[in-house]
Design an enzyme around this catalytic site. Structure first.
Site, PDB file in Angstrom:
ATOM      1  N   CYS A  53       1.636  -0.285   9.918  1.00 15.30           N
ATOM      2  CA  CYS A  53       2.696  -1.185   9.435  1.00 15.30           C
ATOM      3  C   CYS A  53       2.620  -2.549  10.150  1.00 15.30           C
ATOM      4  CB  CYS A  53       4.061  -0.549   9.679  1.00 15.30           C
ATOM      5  SG  CYS A  53       5.435  -1.534   9.051  1.00 15.30           S
TER       6      CYS A  53
ATOM      7  N   ARG B 176       0.813  -1.228   0.000  1.00 16.63           N
ATOM      8  CA  ARG B 176       0.000   0.000   0.000  1.00 16.63           C
ATOM      9  C   ARG B 176       0.840   1.268   0.000  1.00 16.63           C
ATOM     10  NH1 ARG B 176      -2.911  -1.553   5.446  1.00 16.63           N
ATOM     11  NH2 ARG B 176      -0.717  -2.031   5.825  1.00 16.63           N
TER      12      ARG B 176
END
Ligand code: CO
Length: 215
Positions: free
Chosen positions: A101, A46
């Protein structure tokens, strides 16, 4: 198994679009690359480096790994740094982390995935170093977001401490190291106020960036 034919078709359409706008684009790029930017980011799908800052091929030299970690014994990252600085003479080195993350999340929640746990030990070190600051936050979301930010700040520090960067600055080469964080939820990049362009800046700018997080 599905073939990757659609990727090849996508690639042809992409190359055609670019050459329709600028017929000599690839011909010109084939001769040389002269990027001004070196990007160190996460492998997360992403967070596509060149795309999210709206740059074209040829404009950014890129290194990506899980959790955008810079380790002094990682020859892969060091080789990219050295080539970027000594051969390409980039003006800016950008360490980019991102909220959400998976690598950081694994550390925060003590998840184990096998071999990769060894790589993520470096993020555990960041977490341990800033345990007091992180414990200050009540919500898990806040701790997660701030550990993502702290990890960027620590990796900027590591870039600045490499022999490659130290020697280049000593020899008068001009370039800055930056720390930024990307939000996968809105596509926006945020500057973490950790921009360093000479050794004397390291300590005050590191302290300032940490103060911002704890405020
Ligand atoms: Co990531």
């Amino acid at each position: 198994m599905d073939s990757i034919g659609h990727l090849l078709a996508g690639n042809k359409a992409w190359a055609d679009r670019i050459t329709a706008k600028q017929p000599d684009f690839f011909h010109h790029l084939a001769a040389q690359q002269a990027p001004q930017y070196l990007w160190i980011g996460c492998s997360d799908s992403r967070v596509p480096a060149t795309e999210l800052v709206d740059l074209l091929p040829g404009e950014m030299f890129v290194h990506r790994n899980i959790a955008n970690i810079v380790v002094h014994s990682d020859l892969n990252c060091l080789a990219v740094l050295q080539y970027g600085i000594e051969v390409l003479h980039v003006n800016h080195i950008i360490v980019c982390g991102h909220y959400g993350c998976g690598g950081i999340e694994a550390v925060l929640h003590n998840r184990t995935y096998g071999m990769i746990d060894n790589w993520l030990r470096h993020v555990h070190d960041v977490r341990t170093k800033h345990a007091a600051l992180l414990n200050h936050y009540r919500s898990d979301e806040e701790r997660f977001a701030h550990l993502c930010e702290l990890n960027v700040i620590e990796q900027v520090l590591h870039v600045c401490q490499t022999t490659v960067v130290q020697q280049a600055w000593k020899q008068g080469q001009a370039f800055a190291v930056h720390g930024v964080i990307y939000d996968v939820a809105d596509g926006r990049l945020r500057d973490l106020g950790m921009t360093i362009d000479r050794p004397e800046c390291i300590e005050p700018h590191y302290d300032r960036a940490l103060a911002r997080i704890s405020s």
